[in-house]
Scaffold this active site. Structure first.
Site, PDB file in Angstrom:
ATOM      1  N   SER A  55       0.847  -1.189   0.000  1.00 58.56           N
ATOM      2  CA  SER A  55       0.000   0.000   0.000  1.00 58.56           C
ATOM      3  C   SER A  55       0.888   1.247   0.000  1.00 58.56           C
ATOM      4  O   SER A  55       2.040   1.211   0.429  1.00 58.56           O
ATOM      5  CB  SER A  55      -0.968  -0.019   1.181  1.00 58.56           C
ATOM      6  N   ILE A  57       1.181   4.529   1.483  1.00 59.47           N
ATOM      7  CA  ILE A  57       1.837   5.174   2.622  1.00 59.47           C
ATOM      8  C   ILE A  57       2.779   4.190   3.312  1.00 59.47           C
ATOM      9  O   ILE A  57       3.892   4.555   3.691  1.00 59.47           O
ATOM     10  CB  ILE A  57       0.800   5.746   3.609  1.00 59.47           C
ATOM     11  N   CYS A  58       2.357   2.944   3.440  1.00 58.18           N
ATOM     12  CA  CYS A  58       3.196   1.929   4.098  1.00 58.18           C
ATOM     13  C   CYS A  58       4.518   1.763   3.340  1.00 58.18           C
ATOM     14  O   CYS A  58       5.589   1.733   3.951  1.00 58.18           O
ATOM     15  CB  CYS A  58       2.475   0.583   4.155  1.00 58.18           C
ATOM     16  N   THR A  59       4.422   1.682   2.030  1.00 54.40           N
ATOM     17  CA  THR A  59       5.633   1.525   1.222  1.00 54.40           C
ATOM     18  C   THR A  59       6.527   2.742   1.380  1.00 54.40           C
ATOM     19  O   THR A  59       7.750   2.613   1.550  1.00 54.40           O
ATOM     20  CB  THR A  59       5.271   1.275  -0.257  1.00 54.40           C
ATOM     21  N   LEU A  62       8.243   2.508   4.893  1.00 58.66           N
ATOM     22  CA  LEU A  62       9.258   1.452   4.986  1.00 58.66           C
ATOM     23  C   LEU A  62      10.442   1.728   4.062  1.00 58.66           C
ATOM     24  O   LEU A  62      11.582   1.398   4.410  1.00 58.66           O
ATOM     25  CB  LEU A  62       8.638   0.085   4.704  1.00 58.66           C
TER      26      LEU A  62
END
Length: 167
Positions: A55, A57-59, A62
């Site tokens: 997804s 924002i998660c990518t 990280l």
């Protein structure tokens, strides 16, 4: 520095607070290898709960950690990304994004570790954006839980880690 950053709604019930022993757990990483939090004593640990692999924002979050891994290494800190995805999805995600830290599968029982940390959203079946920095003795030293759609700030991680020393 040891602190808790409150999100706009305040901390959710069940979220460990600064000064509390971090709840122990064991999950498998993207390769199916077991990782137990208490097995990492002697090192600082950064738990990064995120909703889903792949997804947006998660990518972004990280990848920012990946691109600044030296900050964590300098602080003798192990980064553990945790989501409700399966180890198979996490392995594909780690390979695609070249993550050099463990991604842990809180897949089954679904979200059990996120629930222990007060960051499981049972209405959507995913983890919220919670970060817990744990010192080498297993004590929570930093907590932030951001609302859905709001990325976390890497500068805050750097500040919190600088206060822990080299362990």
């Amino acid at each position: 520095m040891t602190h808790t950053k409150l999100n706009p709604a305040g901390l959710r019930p069940g979220v460990p607070v600064v000064g509390q022993e971090a709840p122990d757990f064991e999950l498998v990483n993207q390769y199916g290898e077991p990782v137990r939090l208490s097995g990492l004593r002697g090192r600082n640990v950064v738990l990064v709960f995120y909703p889903f692999a792949f997804s947006g924002i998660c990518t972004g979050e990280l990848c920012e950690i990946r691109d600044n891994l030296g900050i964590f290494e300098h602080a003798n800190a192990t980064v553990l990304g945790i989501s409700v995805d399966s180890k198979f999805a996490l392995r594909a995600y780690a390979e695609k994004e070249s993550y050099e830290f463990d991604l842990l599968a809180d897949f089954w029982p679904h979200g059990a570790v996120a629930e222990k940390y007060g960051v499981f959203d049972s209405a959507t079946g995913m983890s919220l954006r919670g970060t817990f920095i744990i010192d080498a003795a297993g004590i929570v030293r930093y907590v932030v839980v951001n609302p859905r759609g709001q990325a976390r700030d890497l500068a805050e991680y750097r500040e919190a880690l600088s206060g822990l020393g080299q362990a």
